[in-house]
Design an enzyme around this catalytic site. Structure first.
Site, mmCIF file in Angstrom:
data_model
loop_
_atom_site.group_PDB
_atom_site.id
_atom_site.type_symbol
_atom_site.label_atom_id
_atom_site.label_comp_id
_atom_site.label_asym_id
_atom_site.label_seq_id
_atom_site.Cartn_x
_atom_site.Cartn_y
_atom_site.Cartn_z
ATOM 1 N N LYS A 80 -13.048 33.168 -41.643
ATOM 2 C CA LYS A 80 -14.286 33.959 -41.840
ATOM 3 C C LYS A 80 -14.564 34.384 -40.411
ATOM 4 C CE LYS A 80 -18.254 33.980 -44.791
ATOM 5 N NZ LYS A 80 -19.429 33.176 -45.631
ATOM 6 N N SER A 117 -20.341 35.295 -49.952
ATOM 7 C CA SER A 117 -20.179 36.178 -48.768
ATOM 8 C C SER A 117 -18.580 36.177 -48.247
ATOM 9 C CB SER A 117 -20.986 35.868 -47.559
ATOM 10 O OG SER A 117 -20.934 34.622 -47.142
ATOM 11 N N SER A 162 -21.000 30.523 -51.570
ATOM 12 C CA SER A 162 -20.324 31.700 -50.502
ATOM 13 C C SER A 162 -18.868 31.385 -50.482
ATOM 14 C CB SER A 162 -21.102 31.993 -49.207
ATOM 15 O OG SER A 162 -22.023 32.847 -49.310
#
Lengths: 91, 467
Positions: B72, B147, B171
């Site tokens: 990420k 996210s 997330s």
């Protein structure tokens, strides 16, 4: 909890953000809804057990003002001039 | 692609590492799902060639040697772009490796790129990313979740064998559920946060996005250890990978009796009910518990998370980080940079955080939220004194259409079932219980530091459901 223009202006100043006039109306409505929702925690019934020592308390350091030595602090900085810390020009 | 089968194929020379990495990168470009912000094509191919040489020479391979993985874009990879999905950091180069990145590189993983994400991990749909939304691999008109939507999409689309994400309120788990993969958020403190861009430091936790539960356990085993560079990192006992395959006949599971009161999509409800029936048929004990505090947990979450975010994001001032807008004085420089560098959702949360921490409201909101958080932890402690795991849908709905949710509060409700684990620091995992027409996830939450039990329950349920 509703927020008005003045409140949003104050908040944005504290947050170092500029909220344009067009954005203001949207933010006032959205923040009002969010504040109304989080307000529900005021009605939350805390358990009786919470008052006892449950081992879940957040331990925080006490905020105590200590005397500091200005000269010592300045001497640790890479560059100084007449008691001012010198940094690279940014403006 | 899962870890063991890919490693076996590499070792058996079914394909070369170079072919594997090339295939991943080609499919990222071809699929156009916008799940990557940057791709390290040359580096990855060079690493792959080294691995092929090792295989050719019959050298011993490390635990993840040659596996194309992704990270990420809020986790630092030395010398590579790190944007956190924000215009504020569009040109920022990471100066060191996060501890988790070091761990994975030490085991021979090949990082092929950085995944798209909601700006500063604030969002549940990946639509707040400065780089555009990640598209759902099952339906390009729908969101990937957020996210960590980029990582979930990458694993689901076979662009990466696994990915690392971060989970502050769901997330990792919510996008995993939307994209049909496993998403594991361990207990708070089990994985070092050193090198993770902070959103809400007391809630942030790095997690895994994988093809199956066994992969979650393999990656977790490698990256969970004490790290002196993170003061919240724990020195907890390592998991035993063989234990997670043991049965759960002595375990007692529970479902919250009150979650039906929330507006849940009918297909989520039906699939969850079907999964519970299958478990009952296998004589797994399932009770009902009271978790009526889920609503309050969400309110607590948005107070604490916004408060910490407003403080953490104060560092983005255009000097240390961010672009350099010209200004006549320092105050104007801060304001110009922050106003142009942050998107709407980030601004909204900074404003909420500033409000709940302001002198007139701190006791009523922030301190009150901390008290309620302690109470929720206490309630979980009581719940887990008699059961081993809580089962519930990961999200009340499946992946929704792009741009279909514009009200922030409605968007926040998609985290209603995931935030409690972060508020109490508990381990939780989502596994897919349906994939067509759209994926649906089942969440398993466990007691604090009982990560091994959570993985064991998930492994068994995965086996029952896929049988």
């Amino acid at each position: 909890m509703k927020i008005d223009d003045k409140g949003l202006k104050n908040l944005s100043k504290l947050s170092k953000l500029e909220i344009g006039r067009a954005e203001s109306r949207k933010f006032i409505s959205q923040l009002g809804n969010i504040f109304d929702y989080v307000e529900k925690i005021q009605n939350y019934q805390l358990s009786e057990d919470l008052k006892s020592d449950d081992g879940l308390s957040l331990e925080t350091r006490r905020d105590i003002v200590l005397e500091s030595n200005k000269d010592n602090l300045i001497s640790q900085f890479s560059d100084s001039d007449n008691n001012f810390l010198k940094v690279k020009k940014v403006l | 692609m899962n870890i063991n089968s890919t490693l076996n194929d590499l070792r058996a020379k079914v394909f070369s590492c170079e072919e594997l990495v090339e295939k991943s990168i080609k499919s990222i470009k071809k699929d156009k799902l916008n799940d990557f912000i940057s791709i390290f094509e040359d580096d990855a191919i060079n690493f792959a060639k080294d691995v092929d040489r090792k295989i050719e020479n019959g050298e011993k391979l490390r635990k993840l040697e040659g596996l194309p993985i992704s990270i990420k874009d809020n986790i630092l990879v030395n010398g590579k772009l790190l944007t956190a999905g924000s215009k504020m950091l569009e040109n920022y180069i990471a100066p060191y490796d996060a501890t988790v990145v070091t761990d994975l590189l030490n085991e021979g993983a090949i990082i092929i790129g950085k995944n798209n994400m909601d700006e500063f991990a604030m969002g549940s749909s990946n639509e707040t990313s400065f780089f555009g939304p990640v598209l759902n691999p099952y339906d390009k008109n729908r969101v990937s979740g957020g996210s960590s939507g980029g990582g979930a999409c990458a694993v689901s689309s076979d662009h990466a064998v696994f990915s690392l994400g971060s989970d502050t309120g769901g997330s990792v788990r919510q996008p995993a559920s939307f994209c049909g993969v496993c998403g594991f958020k361990p207990s708070y403190g089990r994985i070092s946060r050193y090198g993770l861009v902070s959103l809400a430091s007391s809630l942030d936790q790095i997690g895994t996005l994988t093809d199956c539960v066994e992969d979650s356990a393999i990656v977790f085993d490698i990256i969970s250890h004490n790290d002196k560079k993170d003061s919240t990192s724990l020195n907890a006992k390592k998991i035993n990978l063989s234990t997670i395959k043991k049965d759960i006949k002595d375990f007692t599971l529970a479902i919250p009796k009150d979650f039906y009161k929330y507006s849940i999509d009918s297909d989520v409800y039906e699939n969850f009910d079907k999964a519970i029936s299958m478990l009952r048929k296998m004589h797994i004990k399932i009770e009902e518990i009271d978790m009526s505090f889920s609503d309050d947990a969400l309110a607590v979450y948005y107070i604490l998370q916004s408060a910490e975010a407003s403080s953490n994001l104060a560092r983005y001032d255009g000097l240390r980080f961010g672009n350099n807008e010209r200004a006549k004085d320092l105050e104007e420089l801060y304001i110009k940079n922050r106003s142009k560098g942050f998107g709407d959702e980030v601004k909204r949360r900074i404003l909420v955080g500033t409000y709940v921490l302001s002198s007139g409201y701190k006791d009523a909101y922030y301190k009150r939220a901390l008290d309620v958080q302690r109470d929720i932890k206490l309630r979980f402690k009581k719940i887990f004194s008699s059961i081993d795991g809580i089962l519930m849908p990961t999200s009340p709905g499946h992946a929704f259409k792009l741009k279909s949710i514009t009200d922030p509060l409605t968007m926040y409700f998609s985290d209603i079932f995931t935030v409690s684990a972060n508020i109490a620091g508990l381990p939780a995992i989502t596994i897919p219980i349906a994939k067509e027409p759209l994926p649906i996830g089942l969440q398993i939450m466990g007691d604090y530091l009982k990560d091994e039990n959570v993985l064991r329950i998930a492994y068994n349920i995965e086996k029952i459901i896929s049988a």
